[in-house]
Write a protein that holds these residues in place. Structure first.
Motif, PDB file in Angstrom:
ATOM      1  N   VAL A   1       0.829  -1.203   0.000  1.00 25.15           N
ATOM      2  CA  VAL A   1       0.000   0.000   0.000  1.00 25.15           C
ATOM      3  C   VAL A   1       0.869   1.260   0.000  1.00 25.15           C
ATOM      4  CG1 VAL A   1      -1.561   1.372   1.447  1.00 25.15           C
ATOM      5  CG2 VAL A   1      -2.051  -1.034   1.032  1.00 25.15           C
ATOM      6  N   LEU A   2       1.935   1.260   0.820  1.00 28.09           N
ATOM      7  CA  LEU A   2       2.817   2.437   0.877  1.00 28.09           C
ATOM      8  C   LEU A   2       3.470   2.691  -0.480  1.00 28.09           C
ATOM      9  CD1 LEU A   2       4.543   1.832   4.339  1.00 28.09           C
ATOM     10  CD2 LEU A   2       3.114   3.791   3.745  1.00 28.09           C
ATOM     11  N   HIS A   3       3.895   1.633  -1.124  1.00 31.53           N
ATOM     12  CA  HIS A   3       4.518   1.779  -2.446  1.00 31.53           C
ATOM     13  C   HIS A   3       3.520   2.390  -3.425  1.00 31.53           C
ATOM     14  CE1 HIS A   3       7.213   0.858  -5.756  1.00 31.53           C
ATOM     15  NE2 HIS A   3       6.199   0.291  -6.399  1.00 31.53           N
ATOM     16  N   TRP A   4       2.302   1.864  -3.417  1.00 32.80           N
ATOM     17  CA  TRP A   4       1.258   2.413  -4.297  1.00 32.80           C
ATOM     18  C   TRP A   4       0.957   3.867  -3.957  1.00 32.80           C
ATOM     19  CZ3 TRP A   4      -3.638   3.698  -2.190  1.00 32.80           C
ATOM     20  CH2 TRP A   4      -4.564   4.174  -3.111  1.00 32.80           C
ATOM     21  N   CYS A   5       0.848   4.146  -2.699  1.00 34.69           N
ATOM     22  CA  CYS A   5       0.500   5.494  -2.252  1.00 34.69           C
ATOM     23  C   CYS A   5       1.548   6.510  -2.708  1.00 34.69           C
ATOM     24  CB  CYS A   5       0.370   5.503  -0.730  1.00 34.69           C
ATOM     25  SG  CYS A   5      -0.527   6.907  -0.060  1.00 34.69           S
ATOM     26  N   LEU A   6       2.809   6.172  -2.562  1.00 34.96           N
ATOM     27  CA  LEU A   6       3.877   7.079  -2.963  1.00 34.96           C
ATOM     28  C   LEU A   6       3.916   7.268  -4.476  1.00 34.96           C
ATOM     29  CD1 LEU A   6       6.557   5.755  -0.492  1.00 34.96           C
ATOM     30  CD2 LEU A   6       5.716   8.099  -0.564  1.00 34.96           C
ATOM     31  N   GLN A   7       3.613   6.206  -5.225  1.00 31.46           N
ATOM     32  CA  GLN A   7       3.539   6.332  -6.674  1.00 31.46           C
ATOM     33  C   GLN A   7       2.416   7.276  -7.080  1.00 31.46           C
ATOM     34  OE1 GLN A   7       3.248   2.211  -8.075  1.00 31.46           O
ATOM     35  NE2 GLN A   7       5.193   2.498  -9.128  1.00 31.46           N
ATOM     36  N   GLU A   8       1.261   7.087  -6.456  1.00 35.74           N
ATOM     37  CA  GLU A   8       0.103   7.889  -6.833  1.00 35.74           C
ATOM     38  C   GLU A   8       0.274   9.355  -6.460  1.00 35.74           C
ATOM     39  OE1 GLU A   8      -2.627   6.486  -8.636  1.00 35.74           O
ATOM     40  OE2 GLU A   8      -0.887   5.167  -8.782  1.00 35.74           O
ATOM     41  N   MET A   9       1.023   9.633  -5.411  1.00 36.47           N
ATOM     42  CA  MET A   9       1.250  11.027  -5.025  1.00 36.47           C
ATOM     43  C   MET A   9       1.997  11.791  -6.102  1.00 36.47           C
ATOM     44  SD  MET A   9       2.188  10.724  -0.988  1.00 36.47           S
ATOM     45  CE  MET A   9       2.780  12.406  -0.907  1.00 36.47           C
ATOM     46  N   THR A  10       2.775  11.095  -6.915  1.00 38.65           N
ATOM     47  CA  THR A  10       3.524  11.770  -7.973  1.00 38.65           C
ATOM     48  C   THR A  10       2.838  11.669  -9.319  1.00 38.65           C
ATOM     49  OG1 THR A  10       4.805   9.800  -8.542  1.00 38.65           O
ATOM     50  CG2 THR A  10       5.670  11.209  -6.799  1.00 38.65           C
ATOM     51  N   ARG A  11       1.730  10.914  -9.390  1.00 38.11           N
ATOM     52  CA  ARG A  11       1.111  10.659 -10.680  1.00 38.11           C
ATOM     53  C   ARG A  11      -0.264  11.291 -10.825  1.00 38.11           C
ATOM     54  NH1 ARG A  11       1.127   4.534 -11.834  1.00 38.11           N
ATOM     55  NH2 ARG A  11       3.347   4.939 -11.656  1.00 38.11           N
ATOM     56  N   PHE A  12      -0.933  11.542  -9.698  1.00 42.27           N
ATOM     57  CA  PHE A  12      -2.304  11.995  -9.774  1.00 42.27           C
ATOM     58  C   PHE A  12      -2.518  13.283  -9.016  1.00 42.27           C
ATOM     59  CE2 PHE A  12      -2.580   7.462 -10.534  1.00 42.27           C
ATOM     60  CZ  PHE A  12      -3.442   7.399 -11.608  1.00 42.27           C
ATOM     61  N   ASP A  13      -3.490  14.038  -9.467  1.00 47.92           N
ATOM     62  CA  ASP A  13      -3.993  15.196  -8.738  1.00 47.92           C
ATOM     63  C   ASP A  13      -5.454  14.893  -8.455  1.00 47.92           C
ATOM     64  OD1 ASP A  13      -4.668  17.571  -7.654  1.00 47.92           O
ATOM     65  OD2 ASP A  13      -4.342  18.784  -9.453  1.00 47.92           O
TER      66      ASP A  13
END
Length: 748
Positions: free
Chosen positions: A705-717
């Motif tokens: 989940v942390l890995h996904w969360c950090l990816q999404e923070m840089t990919r989505f608004d």
């Protein structure tokens, strides 16, 4: 299997519960070629569990992190750095100021001296110095004045105190002072004294061990030679400073990537036909033990172990042991782990890898044991070049293979927002030329030995904040260790020029870096030791009944004698730890000693509150079940909410609301710290903390989940993908005050 992209499946088949490498705070960020980054503003840290009332409205007051040692407790100096010839002059010039400090008097009172007697004793000590007491032949050695060498203000205070107690022990009486006071303080000093640290390890003293030191600059092959001896041993152990470094060695041994010492050219040629796998001719079954996890690959007489230094089982009888980064034996906070390894390891042959600066200190330590030591010296395998120009603050000049070394979390976050998309992932992504992750952000911990394909090291700064000392210039050793990670031998690709390069982000830092790298490094003066469990028990009987845990530690630190080449460790979190122990108020002295050594997340109040629940449950029932406590406190609901959002097309969690990654991330990180703490407790007391399997599974889910969360923070608004063109920016190296003045000038 996501998360470990570089290990063959055959290894996973041998390890049923192989945990992924979690995201690394020190590794920070890898820039990659996808040109987008998050515009989402960073939210305040939320209540870690909006799902549980027991976790609401709790914040860690930053003021609680300040050291309880008053600033006036130390002599008026920035650093002592006194030469042996000047220690007497320095001592006599500062002793009166030291005795007049209120904190010094209060400390004696906390040790049991009446206030009036404390003042008289300190006055008599200053008078003795003024009267020439320490001018007599041999006084410098007898009263340990040489302890003032190489001291900063904190260490100087400890040294003055040690000298005071040494002087007091030589007095039959002190005029005007109750003899009972003198007797009590001398008895306290005797209880805290540890003049033969090696005798704390009786099992090792029954052996005749051989030490082999491999010393030289970074990228000189010294650790490689030691690991070859380990790979050839029947029973062996590796210990290093980082969890990820222990992981790397564990993996390389299991996959046959370390050629054992004594292998013939024919064997090496035959083995080259195999790819990395557990079936490789050179593969060795190796287990791993760190504070977060244990991986059991094999059992029996022919198994190796890779661990962090603090988790090293010194009583394990081995043929070969490898202790990496031996120069950290002098580290103020962690050095005692290396001292414990050197003095306590039950191995026939011990290889120590690190800087040349550690050689005289190791020789001094081993004088007590009388054991053999051989020193092998190495030269750097590839050239290291300081570039002629800095980046002058222009991030557009960052290139593939660069590593930007930053010294604060704020700086790391700044780089994340500055340009290209960023992701925190495993070191293998950076090493993989086809991953797209071609720039690395790291902290100074990057100098601790990981094999990374760094072409150029860029210093974000040549200064860092260092606790009570404030902002300081990096030491010669720190700069050399970090810069030396550039140009790793054997890791160049294609037509790359062999060797490494180093520069700075700011123009004004480049001369400092160039000059520092040209300097030699002074030999280490001290090895760090920890208070012994026996000493803690003895000290308790010598202190007032209402003495705090901090007083107990300070009595050992300030009153006890150590060999001249040893100093007591000084954990920066000590005041917080001691306050925590005293607030709970239910610990025996062995329990206090245990908690002082524990790597709990002392800066995270939410995590600490949950650890308190673990300990309280232990005292009540002697059985701490992770699932019931995590469920009661709302952490399981938090994880389920995130997992639902991760798999939902609309990005909504189990609570039906849109999942805000930056808002939820702090709570998830706190959950991870809690699980790590439980693992550490379960390794030491598996009967009372039996949920190891459940914790491993929770930790794996959470890391995904942390890995996904950090990816999404840089990919989505929000819930929309927003591709952003890369922006070339210069970093505004201005203080808030300078920016405010600039704004005022613009208005005018």
């Amino acid at each position: 299997m996501q998360g470990l992209l570089w290990a063959p499946r055959s290894l996973y088949a041998r390890v049923p519960r192989l945990a992924r490498v979690p995201s690394l705070q020190w590794m920070g960020i890898r820039f990659r070629s996808v040109k987008s980054f998050s515009r989402e503003k960073r939210a305040e840290k939320p209540p870690a569990a909006q799902y549980s009332s027991s976790l609401r409205q709790k914040r860690w007051d930053g003021a609680n992190l300040r050291s309880s040692i008053p600033s006036d407790a130390f002599p008026c100096l920035e650093r002592a750095n006194v030469s042996p010839q000047a220690v007497l002059t320095f001592f006599q010039a500062n002793v009166l100021a030291w005795t007049l400090r209120r904190a010094v008097q209060d400390r004696l009172v906390s040790f049991g001296a009446p206030p009036g007697d404390a003042k008289k004793l300190l006055a008599a000590f200053a008078h003795a110095s003024d009267s020439g007491f320490f001018d007599s032949p041999g006084a410098i050695e007898k009263y340990d004045l040489l302890r003032l060498r190489g001291s900063d203000s904190v260490e100087a205070d400890v040294a003055f105190s040690n000298i005071f107690f040494r002087w007091l022990a030589a007095q039959d009486s002190v005029r005007g002072v109750n003899p009972t006071t003198v007797t009590k303080l001398v008895r306290l000093s005797e209880a805290a004294t540890l003049m033969q640290p090696a005798e704390e390890f009786p099992m090792a003293r029954k052996m005749r061990r051989k030490f082999i030191m491999h010393v030289g600059p970074t990228n000189s092959g010294k650790t490689h030679h030691a690991l070859r001896a380990l790979a050839a041993s029947k029973v062996g152990v590796y210990a290093g400073p980082l969890r990820l470094l222990a992981y790397e060695i564990w993996e390389r041994l299991n996959l046959g990537q370390i050629i054992p010492l004594g292998a013939t050219e024919e064997q090496i040629a035959e083995a080259a036909k195999f790819g990395p796998s557990t079936d490789h001719p050179f593969a060795r079954a190796c287990n791993m033990v760190t504070g977060e996890e244990q991986k059991v690959v094999g059992v029996g007489a022919d198994t190796l172990v890779s661990s962090t230094v603090e988790m090293l089982q010194v009583g394990l009888h081995a043929d070969v042991a490898v202790i990496d980064e031996i120069q950290m034996i002098a580290d103020r906070e962690r050095g005692s782990g290396w001292t414990r390894a050197v003095l306590g390891l039950c191995a026939k042959e011990i290889h120590l890898c690190g800087e040349e600066t550690a050689v005289p200190l190791i020789r001094e330590l081993l004088k007590e044991t009388g054991e053999e030591i051989v020193v092998n010296r190495y030269q750097r395998l590839t050239p290291l070049e300081v570039e002629q120009e800095s980046l002058d603050g222009d991030l557009s000049r960052v290139q593939k293979g660069d590593c930007i070394v930053a010294f604060s979390r704020t700086a790391i976050f700044f780089f994340e927002e500055a340009g290209r998309n960023a992701d925190r992932n495993e070191a293998a992504l950076f090493n993989d030329p086809d991953s797209g992750y071609d720039v690395l952000i790291g902290s100074d911990a990057i100098g601790m030995g990981l094999n990374l394909k760094i072409r150029r090291v860029i210093f974000e700064s040549v200064h860092k904040n260092d606790g009570d000392r404030g902002r300081v210039t990096l030491s010669v050793s720190q700069m050399k260790q970090i810069a030396g990670r550039a140009g790793r031998f054997g890791m160049q690709t294609g037509d790359e020029k062999p060797g490494g390069f180093v520069t700075t982000l700011r123009l004004e830092d480049l001369p400092v870096l160039r000059n520092t790298l040209s300097l030699g490094v002074s030999p280490l003066l001290y090895a760090r030791v920890s208070p012994s469990k026996t000493a803690f028990g003895n000290l308790a009987s010598c202190l007032p009944a209402n003495a705090t845990s901090e007083t107990l530690y300070f009595a050992d630190l300030h009153a006890g004698r150590r060999p001249l080449h040893c100093r007591t460790a000084l954990p920066s979190q000590l005041p917080v730890v001691c306050e925590y122990i005293d607030q709970l108020g239910q610990f025996t002295f062995p329990d206090k000693y245990f908690i002082i050594q524990a790597p709990f997340p002392w800066r995270d109040r939410l995590a600490l509150d949950t650890i308190t629940t673990f300990i309280s449950t232990y005292y009540e029932t002697m059985h701490v079940d992770i699932m019931s406590i995590m469920g009661r406190l709302g952490y399981l609901d938090m994880l389920q909410n995130a997992e639902t959002a991760m798999n939902a097309p609309d990005g909504r969690g189990a609570n039906g609301r849109l999942f805000k990654h930056s808002f939820e991330l702090p709570g998830l990180e706190t959950f991870h710290k809690i699980l790590v703490a439980y693992m550490w407790l379960s390794f030491r007391n598996p009967v009372s903390y039996p949920s190891q399997d459940e914790t491993v599974k929770l930790k794996e889910r959470l890391e995904h989940v942390l890995h996904w969360c950090l990816q999404e923070m840089t990919r989505f608004d929000g819930d929309k993908s927003v591709p952003v063109r890369p922006t070339r920016v210069s970093i505004p190296f201005q203080t808030p005050r300078e920016l405010k003045l600039e704004a005022q000038q613009s208005k005018k």
